[in-house]
Write a protein that holds these residues in place. Sequence first.
Motif, PDB file in Angstrom:
ATOM      1  N   GLY A 197      -5.231 -17.963 -13.852  1.00  0.00           N
ATOM      2  CA  GLY A 197      -4.064 -17.104 -13.705  1.00  0.00           C
ATOM      3  C   GLY A 197      -4.284 -15.700 -14.222  1.00  0.00           C
ATOM      4  O   GLY A 197      -3.748 -14.734 -13.673  1.00  0.00           O
ATOM      5  N   ASP A 198      -5.068 -15.552 -15.268  1.00  0.00           N
ATOM      6  CA  ASP A 198      -5.347 -14.235 -15.838  1.00  0.00           C
ATOM      7  C   ASP A 198      -6.149 -13.392 -14.858  1.00  0.00           C
ATOM      8  O   ASP A 198      -5.784 -12.250 -14.545  1.00  0.00           O
ATOM      9  N   LEU A 199      -7.226 -13.942 -14.339  1.00  0.00           N
ATOM     10  CA  LEU A 199      -8.064 -13.205 -13.389  1.00  0.00           C
ATOM     11  C   LEU A 199      -7.310 -12.911 -12.093  1.00  0.00           C
ATOM     12  O   LEU A 199      -7.336 -11.782 -11.587  1.00  0.00           O
ATOM     13  N   GLN A 200      -6.635 -13.922 -11.548  1.00  0.00           N
ATOM     14  CA  GLN A 200      -5.951 -13.720 -10.268  1.00  0.00           C
ATOM     15  C   GLN A 200      -4.791 -12.738 -10.385  1.00  0.00           C
ATOM     16  O   GLN A 200      -4.539 -11.954  -9.469  1.00  0.00           O
ATOM     17  N   LEU A 201      -4.080 -12.755 -11.512  1.00  0.00           N
ATOM     18  CA  LEU A 201      -2.987 -11.798 -11.683  1.00  0.00           C
ATOM     19  C   LEU A 201      -3.532 -10.381 -11.815  1.00  0.00           C
ATOM     20  O   LEU A 201      -2.948  -9.424 -11.286  1.00  0.00           O
ATOM     21  N   ALA A 202      -4.658 -10.227 -12.516  1.00  0.00           N
ATOM     22  CA  ALA A 202      -5.271  -8.902 -12.631  1.00  0.00           C
ATOM     23  C   ALA A 202      -5.681  -8.384 -11.254  1.00  0.00           C
ATOM     24  O   ALA A 202      -5.445  -7.210 -10.913  1.00  0.00           O
ATOM     25  N   LEU A 203      -6.289  -9.251 -10.466  1.00  0.00           N
ATOM     26  CA  LEU A 203      -6.708  -8.840  -9.124  1.00  0.00           C
ATOM     27  C   LEU A 203      -5.499  -8.545  -8.246  1.00  0.00           C
ATOM     28  O   LEU A 203      -5.482  -7.557  -7.492  1.00  0.00           O
ATOM     29  N   PHE A 204      -4.459  -9.364  -8.354  1.00  0.00           N
ATOM     30  CA  PHE A 204      -3.236  -9.131  -7.596  1.00  0.00           C
ATOM     31  C   PHE A 204      -2.647  -7.765  -7.931  1.00  0.00           C
ATOM     32  O   PHE A 204      -2.213  -7.024  -7.040  1.00  0.00           O
ATOM     33  N   ALA A 205      -2.628  -7.417  -9.215  1.00  0.00           N
ATOM     34  CA  ALA A 205      -2.073  -6.131  -9.632  1.00  0.00           C
ATOM     35  C   ALA A 205      -2.887  -4.975  -9.062  1.00  0.00           C
ATOM     36  O   ALA A 205      -2.330  -3.960  -8.614  1.00  0.00           O
ATOM     37  N   CYS A 206      -4.217  -5.111  -9.069  1.00  0.00           N
ATOM     38  CA  CYS A 206      -5.058  -4.061  -8.484  1.00  0.00           C
ATOM     39  C   CYS A 206      -4.768  -3.896  -6.999  1.00  0.00           C
ATOM     40  O   CYS A 206      -4.665  -2.775  -6.495  1.00  0.00           O
ATOM     41  N   TYR A 207      -4.621  -5.006  -6.293  1.00  0.00           N
ATOM     42  CA  TYR A 207      -4.327  -4.946  -4.867  1.00  0.00           C
ATOM     43  C   TYR A 207      -2.923  -4.405  -4.600  1.00  0.00           C
ATOM     44  O   TYR A 207      -2.705  -3.674  -3.628  1.00  0.00           O
ATOM     45  N   GLU A 208      -1.976  -4.772  -5.445  1.00  0.00           N
ATOM     46  CA  GLU A 208      -0.583  -4.389  -5.197  1.00  0.00           C
ATOM     47  C   GLU A 208      -0.410  -2.872  -5.180  1.00  0.00           C
ATOM     48  O   GLU A 208       0.514  -2.356  -4.541  1.00  0.00           O
ATOM     49  N   LEU A 209      -1.285  -2.145  -5.835  1.00  0.00           N
ATOM     50  CA  LEU A 209      -1.210  -0.681  -5.821  1.00  0.00           C
ATOM     51  C   LEU A 209      -1.410  -0.132  -4.412  1.00  0.00           C
ATOM     52  O   LEU A 209      -1.043   1.008  -4.129  1.00  0.00           O
ATOM     53  N   HIS A 210      -2.004  -0.929  -3.512  1.00  0.00           N
ATOM     54  CA  HIS A 210      -2.180  -0.518  -2.117  1.00  0.00           C
ATOM     55  C   HIS A 210      -1.018  -0.976  -1.235  1.00  0.00           C
ATOM     56  O   HIS A 210      -1.006  -0.687  -0.031  1.00  0.00           O
ATOM     57  N   TYR A 211      -0.064  -1.698  -1.799  1.00  0.00           N
ATOM     58  CA  TYR A 211       1.111  -2.156  -1.059  1.00  0.00           C
ATOM     59  C   TYR A 211       2.346  -1.412  -1.579  1.00  0.00           C
ATOM     60  O   TYR A 211       2.472  -0.212  -1.399  1.00  0.00           O
ATOM     61  N   GLN A 212       3.252  -2.116  -2.245  1.00  0.00           N
ATOM     62  CA  GLN A 212       4.485  -1.494  -2.742  1.00  0.00           C
ATOM     63  C   GLN A 212       4.325  -0.865  -4.117  1.00  0.00           C
ATOM     64  O   GLN A 212       5.142  -0.035  -4.514  1.00  0.00           O
ATOM     65  N   GLY A 213       3.294  -1.276  -4.853  1.00  0.00           N
ATOM     66  CA  GLY A 213       3.075  -0.702  -6.176  1.00  0.00           C
ATOM     67  C   GLY A 213       4.050  -1.243  -7.211  1.00  0.00           C
ATOM     68  O   GLY A 213       4.836  -2.156  -6.954  1.00  0.00           O
ATOM     69  N   PHE A 214       3.998  -0.655  -8.399  1.00  0.00           N
ATOM     70  CA  PHE A 214       4.871  -1.042  -9.513  1.00  0.00           C
ATOM     71  C   PHE A 214       5.646   0.187  -9.971  1.00  0.00           C
ATOM     72  O   PHE A 214       5.087   1.287 -10.079  1.00  0.00           O
ATOM     73  N   ASP A 215       6.915  -0.002 -10.255  1.00  0.00           N
ATOM     74  CA  ASP A 215       7.765   1.120 -10.641  1.00  0.00           C
ATOM     75  C   ASP A 215       7.291   1.789 -11.926  1.00  0.00           C
ATOM     76  O   ASP A 215       7.557   2.975 -12.137  1.00  0.00           O
ATOM     77  N   ASP A 216       6.614   1.020 -12.799  1.00  0.00           N
ATOM     78  CA  ASP A 216       6.190   1.567 -14.079  1.00  0.00           C
ATOM     79  C   ASP A 216       4.699   1.915 -14.113  1.00  0.00           C
ATOM     80  O   ASP A 216       4.113   2.056 -15.189  1.00  0.00           O
ATOM     81  N   VAL A 217       4.085   2.069 -12.947  1.00  0.00           N
ATOM     82  CA  VAL A 217       2.669   2.450 -12.859  1.00  0.00           C
ATOM     83  C   VAL A 217       2.545   3.718 -12.026  1.00  0.00           C
ATOM     84  O   VAL A 217       3.058   3.786 -10.904  1.00  0.00           O
ATOM     85  N   ASP A 218       1.879   4.711 -12.569  1.00  0.00           N
ATOM     86  CA  ASP A 218       1.652   5.974 -11.865  1.00  0.00           C
ATOM     87  C   ASP A 218       0.892   5.697 -10.564  1.00  0.00           C
ATOM     88  O   ASP A 218      -0.142   5.026 -10.561  1.00  0.00           O
ATOM     89  N   GLU A 219       1.386   6.230  -9.446  1.00  0.00           N
ATOM     90  CA  GLU A 219       0.766   5.972  -8.154  1.00  0.00           C
ATOM     91  C   GLU A 219      -0.653   6.507  -8.051  1.00  0.00           C
ATOM     92  O   GLU A 219      -1.423   6.067  -7.180  1.00  0.00           O
ATOM     93  N   ARG A 220      -1.030   7.426  -8.914  1.00  0.00           N
ATOM     94  CA  ARG A 220      -2.389   7.961  -8.868  1.00  0.00           C
ATOM     95  C   ARG A 220      -3.441   6.925  -9.264  1.00  0.00           C
ATOM     96  O   ARG A 220      -4.633   7.121  -8.999  1.00  0.00           O
ATOM     97  N   TRP A 221      -2.995   5.823  -9.890  1.00  0.00           N
ATOM     98  CA  TRP A 221      -3.948   4.768 -10.241  1.00  0.00           C
ATOM     99  C   TRP A 221      -4.579   4.128  -9.002  1.00  0.00           C
ATOM    100  O   TRP A 221      -5.670   3.548  -9.084  1.00  0.00           O
ATOM    101  N   GLU A 222      -3.924   4.230  -7.846  1.00  0.00           N
ATOM    102  CA  GLU A 222      -4.404   3.519  -6.664  1.00  0.00           C
ATOM    103  C   GLU A 222      -5.871   3.824  -6.368  1.00  0.00           C
ATOM    104  O   GLU A 222      -6.645   2.924  -6.032  1.00  0.00           O
ATOM    105  N   TRP A 223      -6.260   5.087  -6.477  1.00  0.00           N
ATOM    106  CA  TRP A 223      -7.634   5.473  -6.135  1.00  0.00           C
ATOM    107  C   TRP A 223      -8.415   5.958  -7.349  1.00  0.00           C
ATOM    108  O   TRP A 223      -9.414   6.668  -7.209  1.00  0.00           O
TER     109      TRP A 223
END
Length: 331
Positions: free
Chosen positions: A40-66
């Motif tokens: 769960g730790d690894l998969q959630l980390a990977l999910f979060a990295c991928y999510e920046l290319h979809y809807q993102g997170f309200d509390d994460v700066d969008e510049r993190w995507e790239w």
Amino acid sequence: MRLPEARGPITARLFASLAGEPGEAVLVTPVPGGDPLHDGDLQLALFACYELHYQGFDDVDERWEWEPSLLGVRAGLERHFEEALAAAVPRPRPVAPGQVRRALADLCRAGDGPLSRHLQRRATLDQFREFVVHRSIYHLKEADPHTWAIPRLRGRAKAALVEIQADEYGGGRRERMHSELFRATMRGLGLDDAYGAYLDRVPGITLAVSNLMSLFGLHRRRRGALAGHLAALEMTSSLPNRRYAAGLRRLGGDDAAALFYDEHVQADAVHEQVAAHDLCGGLAADDPALTGDILYGAACALEVDRLWAEQVLGRWERGESSLEAAGHLVS
């Protein structure tokens, strides 16, 4: 959606980085010997990295995507994921491009496992709700991971993918989008239909189901695997969805709640032909070197989903919840 709760050292350090200004992202290397598909730790980390290319997170700066350092973090997580897939899923026997459709049919022949029959005949209302919570991780962004392939294809394969995706997105009508139909299912079951509402509740293997699509979708070199993945989904969809609809109605669900499943019974009966013959067959004919990847992508889709269903059913058979502990589901 906001960043979820960390599940271990990887997500704790990663989320601490993402909560700040874009810069150097810090990663804790996964411990060797674990099971990355269920971690769960690894998969959630990977999910979060991928999510920046979809809807993102309200509390994460969008510049993190790239951000280059974060892309390096993601690449490290992907290596562990891909190694686990290679260990769990043997590459299917190579075939000629003209045999791809038959090979896909052979792979998908046993695609409907015991979970759909359980949901149709024996599942409790709480178990059906749990099933929908698991599936919400993908269905609330349904079609998006496979859409990444459109600009990477050409000719017959591209036209076929656009045909399938147009249906997934409701033919331009918001209320007919499959993600919106799934929201109606969630509301009919008293669940929170907000995007990512249950991210903290699902286990690692559920995240792996979604991450597999993003892994294939976000890498051009995996376009063959993505096509095979979509074909496997479409070719194993109609009968299970018929059973899901019957199970939901048995438990008191109305037609509005069951429409998502009814829609897939009809649409996917057509999509499976388009996906196997035109998308995968066309891609293999256009680029024979991708034939093996097409079949591997289908095999990965089937095996990861089988592992997920096996865990869900196993927990139910032991009288346990299939979700991670936290509060009640009904909103």
